[in-house]
Design a protein around this motif. Sequence first.
Motif, PDB file in Angstrom:
ATOM      1  N   VAL A   1       7.094  14.369 -11.577  1.00  0.00           N
ATOM      2  CA  VAL A   1       8.081  13.616 -10.558  1.00  0.00           C
ATOM      3  C   VAL A   1       6.949  13.028  -9.638  1.00  0.00           C
ATOM      4  O   VAL A   1       6.262  13.433  -9.016  1.00  0.00           O
ATOM      5  CB  VAL A   1       9.050  14.712  -9.749  1.00  0.00           C
ATOM      6  CG1 VAL A   1       9.949  13.950  -8.981  1.00  0.00           C
ATOM      7  CG2 VAL A   1       9.891  15.444 -10.689  1.00  0.00           C
ATOM      8  N   VAL A   2       7.284  11.652  -9.542  1.00  0.00           N
ATOM      9  CA  VAL A   2       6.408  10.958  -8.707  1.00  0.00           C
ATOM     10  C   VAL A   2       7.191  10.105  -7.477  1.00  0.00           C
ATOM     11  O   VAL A   2       8.336   9.599  -7.819  1.00  0.00           O
ATOM     12  CB  VAL A   2       5.741   9.711  -9.552  1.00  0.00           C
ATOM     13  CG1 VAL A   2       4.969   8.908  -8.504  1.00  0.00           C
ATOM     14  CG2 VAL A   2       4.999  10.191 -10.758  1.00  0.00           C
ATOM     15  N   ASN A   3       6.714  10.180  -6.391  1.00  0.00           N
ATOM     16  CA  ASN A   3       7.596   9.978  -5.025  1.00  0.00           C
ATOM     17  C   ASN A   3       6.485   8.946  -4.525  1.00  0.00           C
ATOM     18  O   ASN A   3       5.350   9.041  -4.254  1.00  0.00           O
ATOM     19  CB  ASN A   3       7.761  10.903  -4.009  1.00  0.00           C
ATOM     20  CG  ASN A   3       8.254  10.394  -2.803  1.00  0.00           C
ATOM     21  OD1 ASN A   3       7.524  10.043  -1.911  1.00  0.00           O
ATOM     22  ND2 ASN A   3       9.463  10.535  -2.696  1.00  0.00           N
ATOM     23  N   GLU A   4       6.910   7.489  -4.440  1.00  0.00           N
ATOM     24  CA  GLU A   4       6.231   6.607  -3.763  1.00  0.00           C
ATOM     25  C   GLU A   4       6.708   6.226  -2.404  1.00  0.00           C
ATOM     26  O   GLU A   4       7.705   5.843  -2.294  1.00  0.00           O
ATOM     27  CB  GLU A   4       6.101   5.455  -4.644  1.00  0.00           C
ATOM     28  CG  GLU A   4       5.686   5.745  -5.908  1.00  0.00           C
ATOM     29  CD  GLU A   4       5.730   4.451  -6.817  1.00  0.00           C
ATOM     30  OE1 GLU A   4       4.806   4.215  -7.787  1.00  0.00           O
ATOM     31  OE2 GLU A   4       6.737   3.605  -6.995  1.00  0.00           O
ATOM     32  N   ARG A   5       5.886   5.953  -1.174  1.00  0.00           N
ATOM     33  CA  ARG A   5       6.248   5.794   0.035  1.00  0.00           C
ATOM     34  C   ARG A   5       5.440   4.447   0.498  1.00  0.00           C
ATOM     35  O   ARG A   5       4.072   4.437   0.572  1.00  0.00           O
ATOM     36  CB  ARG A   5       6.135   6.849   1.077  1.00  0.00           C
ATOM     37  CG  ARG A   5       6.591   6.626   2.520  1.00  0.00           C
ATOM     38  CD  ARG A   5       6.899   7.747   3.281  1.00  0.00           C
ATOM     39  NE  ARG A   5       8.343   8.372   2.733  1.00  0.00           N
ATOM     40  CZ  ARG A   5       8.598   9.483   3.395  1.00  0.00           C
ATOM     41  NH1 ARG A   5       8.129  10.095   4.269  1.00  0.00           N
ATOM     42  NH2 ARG A   5       9.926  10.057   2.767  1.00  0.00           N
ATOM     43  N   ASP A   6       6.182   3.512   1.128  1.00  0.00           N
ATOM     44  CA  ASP A   6       5.220   2.209   1.534  1.00  0.00           C
ATOM     45  C   ASP A   6       4.554   2.714   2.872  1.00  0.00           C
ATOM     46  O   ASP A   6       5.063   3.151   3.973  1.00  0.00           O
ATOM     47  CB  ASP A   6       6.221   1.160   1.820  1.00  0.00           C
ATOM     48  CG  ASP A   6       5.523  -0.113   2.347  1.00  0.00           C
ATOM     49  OD1 ASP A   6       4.404   0.067   2.251  1.00  0.00           O
ATOM     50  OD2 ASP A   6       6.371  -0.901   2.784  1.00  0.00           O
ATOM     51  N   ILE A   7       3.315   2.525   2.755  1.00  0.00           N
ATOM     52  CA  ILE A   7       2.529   2.924   4.041  1.00  0.00           C
ATOM     53  C   ILE A   7       1.645   1.860   4.660  1.00  0.00           C
ATOM     54  O   ILE A   7       0.682   1.326   5.219  1.00  0.00           O
ATOM     55  CB  ILE A   7       1.470   4.012   3.839  1.00  0.00           C
ATOM     56  CG1 ILE A   7       0.345   3.681   2.751  1.00  0.00           C
ATOM     57  CG2 ILE A   7       2.350   5.201   3.854  1.00  0.00           C
ATOM     58  CD1 ILE A   7      -0.526   4.631   2.855  1.00  0.00           C
ATOM     59  N   SER A   8       2.434   0.427   4.202  1.00  0.00           N
ATOM     60  CA  SER A   8       1.619  -0.889   4.475  1.00  0.00           C
ATOM     61  C   SER A   8       1.435  -1.068   5.873  1.00  0.00           C
ATOM     62  O   SER A   8       0.698  -1.446   6.578  1.00  0.00           O
ATOM     63  CB  SER A   8       2.339  -2.079   3.813  1.00  0.00           C
ATOM     64  OG  SER A   8       2.420  -1.868   2.249  1.00  0.00           O
TER      65      SER A   8
ATOM     66  N   THR B   1       0.856  -1.226  -0.036  1.00  0.00           N
ATOM     67  CA  THR B   1       0.204   0.120  -0.041  1.00  0.00           C
ATOM     68  C   THR B   1       0.977   1.258  -0.074  1.00  0.00           C
ATOM     69  O   THR B   1       1.635   1.422   1.144  1.00  0.00           O
ATOM     70  CB  THR B   1      -1.114  -0.146   1.240  1.00  0.00           C
ATOM     71  OG1 THR B   1      -1.742  -1.260   1.210  1.00  0.00           O
ATOM     72  CG2 THR B   1      -1.786   1.246   1.409  1.00  0.00           C
ATOM     73  N   LEU B   2       0.698   2.082  -1.200  1.00  0.00           N
ATOM     74  CA  LEU B   2       1.817   3.230  -1.260  1.00  0.00           C
ATOM     75  C   LEU B   2       1.022   4.548  -1.168  1.00  0.00           C
ATOM     76  O   LEU B   2      -0.181   4.622  -1.494  1.00  0.00           O
ATOM     77  CB  LEU B   2       2.208   3.036  -2.642  1.00  0.00           C
ATOM     78  CG  LEU B   2       3.097   1.724  -3.072  1.00  0.00           C
ATOM     79  CD1 LEU B   2       3.583   1.892  -4.466  1.00  0.00           C
ATOM     80  CD2 LEU B   2       4.256   1.363  -1.881  1.00  0.00           C
ATOM     81  N   LEU B   3       1.580   5.470  -0.642  1.00  0.00           N
ATOM     82  CA  LEU B   3       1.258   6.902  -0.661  1.00  0.00           C
ATOM     83  C   LEU B   3       2.038   7.526  -1.806  1.00  0.00           C
ATOM     84  O   LEU B   3       3.330   7.661  -1.752  1.00  0.00           O
ATOM     85  CB  LEU B   3       1.638   7.675   0.757  1.00  0.00           C
ATOM     86  CG  LEU B   3       1.127   9.234   0.779  1.00  0.00           C
ATOM     87  CD1 LEU B   3      -0.334   9.374   0.384  1.00  0.00           C
ATOM     88  CD2 LEU B   3       1.668   9.747   1.905  1.00  0.00           C
ATOM     89  N   VAL B   4       1.442   7.718  -2.873  1.00  0.00           N
ATOM     90  CA  VAL B   4       1.888   8.203  -4.137  1.00  0.00           C
ATOM     91  C   VAL B   4       1.576   9.827  -4.143  1.00  0.00           C
ATOM     92  O   VAL B   4       0.385  10.114  -4.352  1.00  0.00           O
ATOM     93  CB  VAL B   4       1.418   7.573  -5.200  1.00  0.00           C
ATOM     94  CG1 VAL B   4       2.174   7.982  -6.613  1.00  0.00           C
ATOM     95  CG2 VAL B   4       1.756   6.020  -5.209  1.00  0.00           C
ATOM     96  N   THR B   5       2.792  10.405  -4.359  1.00  0.00           N
ATOM     97  CA  THR B   5       2.515  11.918  -4.630  1.00  0.00           C
ATOM     98  C   THR B   5       3.266  12.267  -5.949  1.00  0.00           C
ATOM     99  O   THR B   5       4.453  12.149  -6.339  1.00  0.00           O
ATOM    100  CB  THR B   5       3.247  13.020  -3.524  1.00  0.00           C
ATOM    101  OG1 THR B   5       2.758  12.405  -2.250  1.00  0.00           O
ATOM    102  CG2 THR B   5       3.141  14.279  -3.729  1.00  0.00           C
ATOM    103  N   GLY B   6       2.430  12.977  -6.785  1.00  0.00           N
ATOM    104  CA  GLY B   6       2.767  13.443  -8.021  1.00  0.00           C
ATOM    105  C   GLY B   6       3.102  14.902  -8.161  1.00  0.00           C
ATOM    106  O   GLY B   6       2.147  15.690  -7.678  1.00  0.00           O
ATOM    107  N   THR B   7       4.091  15.488  -8.579  1.00  0.00           N
ATOM    108  CA  THR B   7       4.292  16.935  -8.576  1.00  0.00           C
ATOM    109  C   THR B   7       4.725  17.435  -9.946  1.00  0.00           C
ATOM    110  O   THR B   7       5.790  16.719 -10.670  1.00  0.00           O
ATOM    111  CB  THR B   7       5.655  17.258  -7.479  1.00  0.00           C
ATOM    112  OG1 THR B   7       5.461  16.750  -6.250  1.00  0.00           O
ATOM    113  CG2 THR B   7       5.763  18.661  -7.564  1.00  0.00           C
TER     114      THR B   7
END
Length: 466
Positions: free
Chosen positions: A109-116, A90-96
């Motif tokens: 620019v896409v940043n993906e962080r694991d929030i599992s 489960t990822l928190l994806v932020t597109g800038t």
Amino acid sequence: MDDNDLDVGYLRAIFDQSADGLMICDAQGRILKMNRSAERLNGIKASEVLGKKVASLVKEGQLDRSATQEVLETSRQVSVVQVTPKSGYTLLVTGTPVFDTNHDIAFVVVNERDISLIENMRQELDRTRQESEKIRNELTELSLLELKENNIVAESNPMKQTLHLALKLAGIDASHILIQGESGTGKGLLAKFIHAHSSRRKKTFMQINCAALPENLLEAELFGYTKGAFTGAKETGKPGLFTLASGGTLFLDEIGEMPPRVQAKLLKCLDDHEIMPIGGTTGKKIDCTIIAATNRDLNQRVATKQFRLDLLHRLNTFPLSIPPLRERPEDILELVNLCLKKYNKRYRRRTHMGYKAFDALKAYEFPGNVRELINIVKQAVVMCDGRSLDDYIIHATAPAGRCISPVKSTKNPTDLPGKLMAVEHDMLRQAVQQCRTTREIAEFLGISQPTVVRKLKKHSMGRLKK
């Protein structure tokens, strides 16, 4: 190597070694670059997707949604929660968006962080809350069972609401609770129940009937007094109930009967959270839950200047109302069953009631409420010779039924004094058969023990133990 080459090397190292997934897409949504963390989090290889549009990956089912698409549609930064089908993260994806000199989107620019882990913790928290709610409901049911043991029954909706509110107040250690209800509804039992289910349950529960003591004595009992405060005072002084109830609960029964001068002192005590003993010069801090109860209409007593309005507001922070028994007929059957079970066991009887007796009880007004119902059933179990209590109950709940016992005498006098004497004789005779001591007889018949001794002597009945 010049500085520009060094900067590019640093940026490449940061891009590749970042723990977060990083992707760069062009203005058409094609993936231009992807780091190793993004490969791991999405469960795909960069070599397989570079040059592809993110929209096609969503269509193929490799991604469930795309922050890049939403950025291109809105021209602003977008954050979404995305579940990757292949890896299960489960990822928190932020597109800038990155704009060019014409203010058009050049890159995303896409940043993906694991929030599992966070999601798992949230789910676990939800499960814990559900289990806590289940346990709380089970404890509530157990609490209601404990109430039944003390003759407080809640089969009717009004009583259920009262008891659930009482449990809620007990759970938050609420103070300044005012219990209102007619005489005999069980206000004292409800106060004890609140204390028993609060965090103060291991501390003292003190109670006082404000109508039972004269003004000076009531003040001394509540606030205590110092050495030599008045004639007859103890040499050592005496702590008041507020002091003795420290850390626990103080129950002020019949608060509506409290004298005006004591009301004023009580109000100051509640406002300042300290008491002043009689004859004292230094206040003492208090720490106890205050529960008050009354069968009076306090608003009416305020109107007639018998009760202080400011004290009513102070005490009535959390109002509780116990409905009279006549307004909750659903509770009568359960109360009767509890009383029959209790008194049949105590007096070694096997009595029972039929539907006619229950109908009579439901139709009765019960001016004495639960206390009166308990007394009727108790007397019926003790006084009746047979197992059926129907005739006794029907007579006892008739308009004039509480005056003369339905027990028939073997004698048949025609004058009123003679009939009363015969009824008294038969009631005493049956009480003697059921009881072992004069104190038990006094309790059954609702009279004092000396009166029992005197009446036994008058009717020439055998001597019993006190």
